[in-house]
Design a protein around this motif. Structure first.
Motif, PDB file in Angstrom:
ATOM      1  N   ALA A  88     -20.056 -27.305  23.038  1.00  0.00           N
ATOM      2  CA  ALA A  88     -20.611 -26.371  24.018  1.00  0.00           C
ATOM      3  C   ALA A  88     -19.726 -25.149  24.229  1.00  0.00           C
ATOM      4  O   ALA A  88     -20.225 -24.029  24.345  1.00  0.00           O
ATOM      5  CB  ALA A  88     -20.829 -27.091  25.351  1.00  0.00           C
ATOM      6  N   SER A  89     -18.406 -25.343  24.262  1.00  0.00           N
ATOM      7  CA  SER A  89     -17.517 -24.259  24.698  1.00  0.00           C
ATOM      8  C   SER A  89     -16.490 -23.835  23.658  1.00  0.00           C
ATOM      9  O   SER A  89     -15.453 -23.274  24.014  1.00  0.00           O
ATOM     10  CB  SER A  89     -16.809 -24.667  25.999  1.00  0.00           C
ATOM     11  N   SER A 109     -25.642 -23.406  23.877  1.00  0.00           N
ATOM     12  CA  SER A 109     -26.646 -24.370  24.326  1.00  0.00           C
ATOM     13  C   SER A 109     -26.990 -25.288  23.155  1.00  0.00           C
ATOM     14  O   SER A 109     -27.023 -24.859  22.002  1.00  0.00           O
ATOM     15  CB  SER A 109     -27.911 -23.643  24.796  1.00  0.00           C
ATOM     16  N   PHE A 110     -27.230 -26.528  23.459  1.00  0.00           N
ATOM     17  CA  PHE A 110     -27.637 -27.435  22.397  1.00  0.00           C
ATOM     18  C   PHE A 110     -28.563 -28.498  22.946  1.00  0.00           C
ATOM     19  O   PHE A 110     -28.767 -28.619  24.156  1.00  0.00           O
ATOM     20  CB  PHE A 110     -26.427 -28.052  21.681  1.00  0.00           C
ATOM     21  N   PHE A 111     -29.155 -29.240  22.052  1.00  0.00           N
ATOM     22  CA  PHE A 111     -30.220 -30.161  22.398  1.00  0.00           C
ATOM     23  C   PHE A 111     -29.843 -31.577  21.980  1.00  0.00           C
ATOM     24  O   PHE A 111     -29.016 -31.785  21.094  1.00  0.00           O
ATOM     25  CB  PHE A 111     -31.523 -29.752  21.688  1.00  0.00           C
ATOM     26  N   ASN A 125     -20.348 -25.823  36.274  1.00  0.00           N
ATOM     27  CA  ASN A 125     -21.082 -27.080  36.460  1.00  0.00           C
ATOM     28  C   ASN A 125     -20.181 -28.158  37.028  1.00  0.00           C
ATOM     29  O   ASN A 125     -18.977 -28.179  36.758  1.00  0.00           O
ATOM     30  CB  ASN A 125     -21.644 -27.603  35.139  1.00  0.00           C
ATOM     31  N   SER A 126     -20.799 -29.032  37.785  1.00  0.00           N
ATOM     32  CA  SER A 126     -20.197 -30.318  38.109  1.00  0.00           C
ATOM     33  C   SER A 126     -20.998 -31.348  37.321  1.00  0.00           C
ATOM     34  O   SER A 126     -22.119 -31.710  37.715  1.00  0.00           O
ATOM     35  CB  SER A 126     -20.274 -30.598  39.610  1.00  0.00           C
ATOM     36  N   ILE A 127     -20.455 -31.767  36.207  1.00  0.00           N
ATOM     37  CA  ILE A 127     -21.179 -32.635  35.278  1.00  0.00           C
ATOM     38  C   ILE A 127     -20.969 -34.091  35.677  1.00  0.00           C
ATOM     39  O   ILE A 127     -19.829 -34.520  35.916  1.00  0.00           O
ATOM     40  CB  ILE A 127     -20.689 -32.405  33.836  1.00  0.00           C
ATOM     41  N   VAL A 137     -33.120 -29.865  26.058  1.00  0.00           N
ATOM     42  CA  VAL A 137     -31.904 -29.170  26.478  1.00  0.00           C
ATOM     43  C   VAL A 137     -31.023 -30.133  27.267  1.00  0.00           C
ATOM     44  O   VAL A 137     -31.503 -30.875  28.133  1.00  0.00           O
ATOM     45  CB  VAL A 137     -32.251 -27.945  27.340  1.00  0.00           C
ATOM     46  N   VAL A 138     -29.730 -30.121  26.969  1.00  0.00           N
ATOM     47  CA  VAL A 138     -28.783 -30.979  27.689  1.00  0.00           C
ATOM     48  C   VAL A 138     -28.560 -30.420  29.087  1.00  0.00           C
ATOM     49  O   VAL A 138     -28.277 -29.231  29.251  1.00  0.00           O
ATOM     50  CB  VAL A 138     -27.444 -31.071  26.917  1.00  0.00           C
ATOM     51  N   ASP A 139     -28.691 -31.282  30.111  1.00  0.00           N
ATOM     52  CA  ASP A 139     -28.464 -30.845  31.477  1.00  0.00           C
ATOM     53  C   ASP A 139     -27.085 -31.319  31.956  1.00  0.00           C
ATOM     54  O   ASP A 139     -26.220 -31.665  31.145  1.00  0.00           O
ATOM     55  CB  ASP A 139     -29.590 -31.317  32.401  1.00  0.00           C
TER      56      ASP A 139
END
Length: 400
Positions: free
Chosen positions: A256-257, A168-170, A131-133, A221-223
């Motif tokens: 997340a990681s 994944s988290f919200f 990702n490029s966040i 969901v977090v994008d």
């Protein structure tokens, strides 16, 4: 292993970790000094003492140390060219430290994001780009000339392998209306009065009910656009460090990681946000920084957590300083030559002129003689006395 804030140059700290931690670190977050032309000095505000009357606030300017000056020259001496070379060497070492399912997050802004993206593609592989966040934050309106206001930094997320550990988290919806706006569907009510929308599945063959109360409880969901504000001076977590990042930002990355008990590395400690957040989330951590002020700030911050587990503060000791000297002037044949080169380096660092043959007097700056201490021992009173005697002999008195 014990958590450890290390004081030292990443050029030497990171390779020293390889023997024990190669392939053992689950998550790396780094926020390198990406502002071209920046140095290691800054002004910090010391807040009022709440027990005294009146305005007792003051400020101080933190000046760069010798090692920080050296790191600045090595990193930015030739502009982006030397910065990219420095970053590439570091990225190779960081890759070797990661577990096979590990990940790295690199925090950059518009000045260098395109350059570092290419380097990370080279080191980790384009297939491992995740990702490029965009970290989007609020700020003050400014008068800009033919451009939109810049309101985000970029966090480049890469994995070491094709199957990284990821959770994944919200995050919660702000309101029922926000959820309905995201669905853009008609709301129905069942026989018990519960609200739901209809979701089409199996290519239109069937419809399922999505109940609002369940969706609202779970969150969204977090994008890859993270809307989190920067810290301000009145924030509870603020330690008045100029580049301090909010714990909410690091919490999202760490959750997340990594998982509880995993090992997290941040080799640009700064105010200690990564270590402090990792500690609260039950992760092990290693952090390091070239600046003593950063290490002291992080240590104080960690100790303010009443539930902090024991950690070790390690310093760049005599052995590492000698290793640095040997590495910098490895082409020189012996210790005497390296010591001379080291003294000339220090004189040049402080814009002093070498006088060559002195035993205790090594340079001249602004009409004053300069003594450079040994790399592996402090300057003592005996050294000062010897330098004074040498000066008297030089000016012809021969007196003690």
């Amino acid at each position: 292993m014990a958590q450890s804030p290390d004081l030292g140059d990443k050029k030497y700290v990171l390779p020293s970790l390889l023997e024990e931690f190669a392939g053992q670190i689950n998550l790396i977050y780094i926020d390198p000094p990406f502002a071209t032309g920046a140095n290691f000095s800054f002004t910090a505000q010391i807040p009022d003492d709440p027990d005294t009357e009146g305005d007792q606030s003051s400020s101080f300017t933190k000046q760069p140390s010798m090692l920080e000056e050296k790191a600045y020259r090595d990193t930015w001496g030739k502009g982006l060219d030397s910065f990219c070379h420095w970053f590439y060497d570091m990225a190779l070492c960081l890759r070797d430290l990661l577990t096979e399912d590990g990940a790295i997050y690199v925090h950059v802004d518009w000045r260098v994001d395109s350059y570092l993206r290419l380097i990370l593609d080279e080191v980790f592989g384009t297939d491992n780009f995740r990702n490029s966040i965009a970290w989007n934050y609020s700020g003050w309106n400014k008068k800009l000339n033919a451009q939109f206001e810049r309101r985000h930094d970029t966090i480049l997320y890469y994995s070491k392998g094709l199957s990284p550990s990821f959770n994944s988290f919200f995050e919660p919806y702000q309101s029922r209306e926000e959820y309905l706006k995201s669905r853009k569907q008609q709301v129905h009510t069942d026989e018990t009065g519960r609200e739901f929308t209809l979701d089409t599945r199996d290519g239109g063959k069937r419809q399922v009910r999505i109940y609002l109360e369940d969706s609202l409880a779970r969150g969204k969901v977090v994008d890859d656009v993270w809307r989190l504000d920067k810290l301000n001076n009145s924030a509870v977590e603020s330690v008045n460090y100029p580049t301090q990042k909010p714990e909410a930002l690091l919490e999202r990355i760490i959750k997340a990681s990594s998982n509880a008990g995993d090992l997290v590395l941040d080799c640009f400690c700064g105010s200690g946000t990564t270590a402090a957040t990792a500690e609260k989330l039950g992760r092990r951590w290693i952090t390091c920084d070239l600046g003593r002020y950063a290490i002291h700030t992080a240590r104080k911050r960690l100790l303010s957590n009443t539930e902090v587990t024991p950690f070790v503060v390690q310093n760049l000791g005599k052995y590492e300083r000698q290793a640095w000297q040997a590495a910098e002037w490895e082409t020189l044949e012996n210790a005497v030559a390296r010591e001379s080169a080291y003294r000339n380096f220090i004189l040049d660092l402080y814009d002093a002129q070498s006088i060559g043959s002195g035993v205790y007097l090594h340079g001249l700056k602004a009409g004053r003689m300069v003594h450079v201490g040994s790399i592996d021992s402090p300057v003592t009173q005996a050294d000062v006395n010897a330098a004074a005697r040498e000066l008297l002999k030089r000016i012809g008195t021969g007196s003690d």
